[in-house]
Design a protein around this motif. Sequence first.
Motif, PDB file in Angstrom:
ATOM      1  N   ASP A 445     107.580  11.444   9.672  1.00  0.00           N
ATOM      2  CA  ASP A 445     108.762  12.112   9.361  1.00  0.00           C
ATOM      3  C   ASP A 445     109.386  12.193   8.033  1.00  0.00           C
ATOM      4  O   ASP A 445     109.682  13.106   7.270  1.00  0.00           O
ATOM      5  N   GLN A 446     109.135  11.022   7.417  1.00  0.00           N
ATOM      6  CA  GLN A 446     109.351  10.934   6.142  1.00  0.00           C
ATOM      7  C   GLN A 446     108.120  10.193   5.434  1.00  0.00           C
ATOM      8  O   GLN A 446     107.445   9.334   5.961  1.00  0.00           O
ATOM      9  N   LEU A 447     107.843  10.440   4.099  1.00  0.00           N
ATOM     10  CA  LEU A 447     106.581   9.930   3.576  1.00  0.00           C
ATOM     11  C   LEU A 447     107.005   8.743   3.275  1.00  0.00           C
ATOM     12  O   LEU A 447     108.161   8.198   2.693  1.00  0.00           O
ATOM     13  N   ASP A 448     106.083   7.741   3.363  1.00  0.00           N
ATOM     14  CA  ASP A 448     106.202   6.088   2.903  1.00  0.00           C
ATOM     15  C   ASP A 448     106.683   6.152   1.339  1.00  0.00           C
ATOM     16  O   ASP A 448     105.987   7.004   0.437  1.00  0.00           O
ATOM     17  N   MET A 449     107.164   5.110   0.896  1.00  0.00           N
ATOM     18  CA  MET A 449     107.705   4.917  -0.185  1.00  0.00           C
ATOM     19  C   MET A 449     106.450   4.803  -1.146  1.00  0.00           C
ATOM     20  O   MET A 449     106.678   5.420  -2.551  1.00  0.00           O
ATOM     21  N   ASP A 450     105.499   4.239  -1.131  1.00  0.00           N
ATOM     22  CA  ASP A 450     104.486   3.766  -1.745  1.00  0.00           C
ATOM     23  C   ASP A 450     103.701   5.146  -2.211  1.00  0.00           C
ATOM     24  O   ASP A 450     103.476   5.751  -3.209  1.00  0.00           O
ATOM     25  N   THR A 451     103.485   6.112  -1.166  1.00  0.00           N
ATOM     26  CA  THR A 451     102.880   7.474  -1.397  1.00  0.00           C
ATOM     27  C   THR A 451     103.814   8.302  -1.989  1.00  0.00           C
ATOM     28  O   THR A 451     103.682   9.182  -2.901  1.00  0.00           O
ATOM     29  N   TRP A 452     105.484   8.290  -1.885  1.00  0.00           N
ATOM     30  CA  TRP A 452     106.278   9.254  -2.624  1.00  0.00           C
ATOM     31  C   TRP A 452     106.519   8.868  -4.193  1.00  0.00           C
ATOM     32  O   TRP A 452     106.470   9.642  -5.084  1.00  0.00           O
ATOM     33  N   VAL A 453     106.430   7.469  -4.367  1.00  0.00           N
ATOM     34  CA  VAL A 453     106.454   6.933  -5.731  1.00  0.00           C
ATOM     35  C   VAL A 453     105.101   7.532  -6.521  1.00  0.00           C
ATOM     36  O   VAL A 453     105.345   8.103  -7.789  1.00  0.00           O
ATOM     37  N   ALA A 454     103.900   7.150  -5.888  1.00  0.00           N
ATOM     38  CA  ALA A 454     102.683   7.737  -6.543  1.00  0.00           C
ATOM     39  C   ALA A 454     102.765   9.394  -6.689  1.00  0.00           C
ATOM     40  O   ALA A 454     102.256   9.615  -7.880  1.00  0.00           O
ATOM     41  N   ALA A 455     103.284  10.052  -5.941  1.00  0.00           N
ATOM     42  CA  ALA A 455     103.245  11.358  -6.024  1.00  0.00           C
ATOM     43  C   ALA A 455     104.229  11.994  -7.296  1.00  0.00           C
ATOM     44  O   ALA A 455     103.917  12.717  -7.897  1.00  0.00           O
ATOM     45  N   LEU A 456     105.243  11.238  -7.388  1.00  0.00           N
ATOM     46  CA  LEU A 456     106.210  11.564  -8.250  1.00  0.00           C
ATOM     47  C   LEU A 456     105.414  11.107  -9.775  1.00  0.00           C
ATOM     48  O   LEU A 456     105.633  11.720 -10.910  1.00  0.00           O
ATOM     49  N   LYS A 457     104.983  10.056  -9.722  1.00  0.00           N
ATOM     50  CA  LYS A 457     103.915   9.626 -10.735  1.00  0.00           C
ATOM     51  C   LYS A 457     102.814  10.321 -11.114  1.00  0.00           C
ATOM     52  O   LYS A 457     102.264  10.583 -12.347  1.00  0.00           O
ATOM     53  N   GLY A 458     102.362  11.179 -10.351  1.00  0.00           N
ATOM     54  CA  GLY A 458     101.379  12.256 -10.504  1.00  0.00           C
ATOM     55  C   GLY A 458      99.899  11.510 -10.536  1.00  0.00           C
ATOM     56  O   GLY A 458      98.968  11.808 -10.860  1.00  0.00           O
ATOM     57  N   VAL A 459      99.869  10.437  -9.645  1.00  0.00           N
ATOM     58  CA  VAL A 459      98.683   9.322  -9.722  1.00  0.00           C
ATOM     59  C   VAL A 459      98.518   9.218  -7.944  1.00  0.00           C
ATOM     60  O   VAL A 459      97.545   8.510  -7.690  1.00  0.00           O
ATOM     61  N   LEU A 460      98.729   9.909  -7.360  1.00  0.00           N
ATOM     62  CA  LEU A 460      98.669  10.065  -5.956  1.00  0.00           C
ATOM     63  C   LEU A 460      97.344  10.965  -5.672  1.00  0.00           C
ATOM     64  O   LEU A 460      97.072  11.987  -6.022  1.00  0.00           O
ATOM     65  N   LYS A 461      96.275  10.165  -4.563  1.00  0.00           N
ATOM     66  CA  LYS A 461      95.073  10.838  -4.540  1.00  0.00           C
ATOM     67  C   LYS A 461      94.694  10.575  -2.893  1.00  0.00           C
ATOM     68  O   LYS A 461      94.935   9.473  -2.515  1.00  0.00           O
ATOM     69  N   PHE A 462      94.042  11.452  -2.601  1.00  0.00           N
ATOM     70  CA  PHE A 462      93.377  11.032  -1.008  1.00  0.00           C
ATOM     71  C   PHE A 462      91.854  11.555  -1.072  1.00  0.00           C
ATOM     72  O   PHE A 462      91.518  12.569  -1.767  1.00  0.00           O
ATOM     73  N   ARG A 463      91.266  10.802  -0.194  1.00  0.00           N
ATOM     74  CA  ARG A 463      89.815  11.208   0.086  1.00  0.00           C
ATOM     75  C   ARG A 463      89.591  10.814   1.667  1.00  0.00           C
ATOM     76  O   ARG A 463      90.391   9.740   2.168  1.00  0.00           O
ATOM     77  N   ILE A 464      88.805  11.606   2.375  1.00  0.00           N
ATOM     78  CA  ILE A 464      88.339  11.308   3.610  1.00  0.00           C
ATOM     79  C   ILE A 464      87.115  11.262   3.928  1.00  0.00           C
ATOM     80  O   ILE A 464      86.079  12.006   3.337  1.00  0.00           O
ATOM     81  N   THR A 465      86.692  10.406   4.887  1.00  0.00           N
ATOM     82  CA  THR A 465      85.123  10.185   5.088  1.00  0.00           C
ATOM     83  C   THR A 465      85.231  10.801   6.576  1.00  0.00           C
ATOM     84  O   THR A 465      85.753  10.186   7.473  1.00  0.00           O
ATOM     85  N   ALA A 466      84.439  11.805   6.647  1.00  0.00           N
ATOM     86  CA  ALA A 466      84.135  12.579   7.858  1.00  0.00           C
ATOM     87  C   ALA A 466      82.959  13.465   7.872  1.00  0.00           C
ATOM     88  O   ALA A 466      82.242  13.266   6.863  1.00  0.00           O
ATOM     89  N   SER A 467      82.567  14.476   8.811  1.00  0.00           N
ATOM     90  CA  SER A 467      81.380  15.200   8.811  1.00  0.00           C
ATOM     91  C   SER A 467      81.943  16.531   8.724  1.00  0.00           C
ATOM     92  O   SER A 467      82.969  16.977   9.111  1.00  0.00           O
ATOM     93  N   VAL A 468      80.762  17.316   8.327  1.00  0.00           N
ATOM     94  CA  VAL A 468      80.866  18.782   8.261  1.00  0.00           C
ATOM     95  C   VAL A 468      79.753  19.246   8.547  1.00  0.00           C
ATOM     96  O   VAL A 468      78.695  18.589   8.564  1.00  0.00           O
ATOM     97  N   ILE A 469      79.761  20.495   9.074  1.00  0.00           N
ATOM     98  CA  ILE A 469      78.613  21.327   9.691  1.00  0.00           C
ATOM     99  C   ILE A 469      78.110  22.338   8.597  1.00  0.00           C
ATOM    100  O   ILE A 469      78.840  23.148   8.166  1.00  0.00           O
ATOM    101  N   SER A 470      76.862  22.299   8.439  1.00  0.00           N
ATOM    102  CA  SER A 470      76.126  22.994   7.312  1.00  0.00           C
ATOM    103  C   SER A 470      75.708  24.537   7.806  1.00  0.00           C
ATOM    104  O   SER A 470      76.230  24.774   9.078  1.00  0.00           O
ATOM    105  N   ASP A 471      75.487  25.414   7.113  1.00  0.00           N
ATOM    106  CA  ASP A 471      75.097  26.643   7.663  1.00  0.00           C
ATOM    107  C   ASP A 471      73.483  26.664   7.649  1.00  0.00           C
ATOM    108  O   ASP A 471      73.094  27.910   8.080  1.00  0.00           O
ATOM    109  N   GLU A 472      73.088  25.693   7.856  1.00  0.00           N
ATOM    110  CA  GLU A 472      71.423  25.637   8.035  1.00  0.00           C
ATOM    111  C   GLU A 472      71.181  24.879   9.307  1.00  0.00           C
ATOM    112  O   GLU A 472      71.936  23.707   9.629  1.00  0.00           O
TER     113      GLU A 472
END
Length: 609
Positions: A445-472
């Motif tokens: 509902d509301q972004l956590d404060m750590d995420t909000w502050v990092a977004a305002l500073k321009g240093v917020l990043k995300f990465r995800i470890t997941a699977s993708v399906i190729s075309d081969e």
Amino acid sequence: MSNRIDFFQSAQSRLALPATTVSIQVGGRLCPVAEPVEIVRGGWPEFGWARLAYNPAAYTGGNPAAAEDIEAEFAMGKSVCIRQYYNGVPPGAAAFSLPIFCGRIEGLETTLGPKGERVEIVARDFSAELSRITIYGQRVAGEGDSTLFLAGLDTVFNPDGKANANSSAVTVNGKSYIVFCAEPSQGRLWRYAELVDYLLSEYLPGGQLQIPETERLAALTENQIVRDLDVTGLSLLEALHRCCERIGLQFKFVPRLAATGPGQAIVFYKGGRGRVVELNLQRAGERLGISKTNIAGLNSSKSFWPITHRYIGQGDFKVYEASFDLVKAWDAGLQDTKYDKFSPSTNPDFYQVRDVYRKWCLNEAGDYTTEPYNQGDAFDFSKIFGTGNYAHRRRRFWPALTADKQGKSLGYFLQVSWDGGDNWWQYLYAFNNLLDECGIWLSSDQLDMDTWVAALKGVLKFRITASVISDERLMCEAADGPVNSTAPVVEHPITLPRQFKYRKVSPQSIFANSSDEALGVADEADDTNALYEFIRHKADTSSEIIETADVQTPYLVLNYEVSDRVGTSPESRDLFSCRSDNRSTSTIERVQMDFQKQCTNLRIIRKRS
């Protein structure tokens, strides 16, 4: 040593052979009022059957029964055995017999017309019994040697490539065989020999049919592993056919010579590997000899050849796990420093800025390359897929292949960095995985404060470890002849996504080669070798039919069998190209013994070996 028989006779202008003598037993008793019309031996789906005629003239006393009154004598399901007689060896010579057909009555055909009444009895071998048994449920192993039959489960062997066979055999009603495992993580993969043994042992009452030993089946099937075989709702006959079709086997039903035990046996075999029988025809002008000619008529048709058939096996699309750096997927012009503006509970116009600070995507299709996003080029999958042969299109994330100690996937492992990517922490707040592109949406509902502050500073990043399906897809190919030659090549794509998988944790995943003790075995799979073996068997057993021939013998022969290979004598005409073409094999596909015309009709096919 040869199985050739020479008949010697005095000089005469006419040749004659006595009619073949057989006896018919119905319900275990000699039946003089039944005479044979024809016996047919074949494979799937016809198999073996016999036609008998009711002959009232055979009654030696009393009034013969009318057509409508003989059903009691030839009741449905009564056993029928046709036996051939032959002379014993002196001294003490006597008449002996051996069964040439065993089955049960499956039908009565009555004809009333100008020529009188005629009743014919149709008997079929054990294939008719198997066609009436339906496959469903699973026999599951319990504690110790106990088992439980669960009728509501689907009869699927190694579903989606996952093992569900019990590790050891159990004894059920005096028979020992492999059953299903209740917990797949404790099971092992089914093999085709065990599958056949399970079907015949579980659904067929004991003592009705002679079944081959599991060791023989294992040698014949080359210990091949089953790949996602579902036989739910099929008849037992259809289930056996579907199983054998995958591994290039065939089966038939034959009478047993033993006086005790089941009257029939099921025989599994590979086409073109039976015994060799000679079919000869003398050259024109020679004196006819019944030991040199056993072909009275022939009708053949040849197909265009040589043609090479190339079989292209295609498994499922390859799946790779990797760690993906996500980019901002919103219009930077909508950013603001008002905290309450970006919460659905405090801003009635939240829909206008719903993606700001919340939507993070991979940009695999280049949707966020240009204005107003300016997030650079489309994501490059070449290092993950190991090839540049893929399309820049929208995909989606799938759960990671890496698992915990209990074997459960880590799911969508999202990490956040509040310092521009120097350090990473697992994101523990709510988020949604997007289904129409590779990306996530922060759903708190509301972004956590750590995420909000990092977004305002321009240093917020995300990465995800997941699977993708190729075309081969997982692919391999095999051919039954030369490819780069003058012979035309016909390609046969065979797509089997449920049977053959490829899943890999790529080096671009943060969990690749991890020594973390909290992690279990990743859900990786590589069925490349299994797919090649399947396609190789397909190429070996699906050879093109070069020629089809219908042959009639001059007299009734009862010992030809389905799968017999055809050869010729050196003195005979080479009608089946046995000597001129050593790359092809002629085999008997169907045998019809016609007792009325006293001849045997054979269907012979010639294939490239």
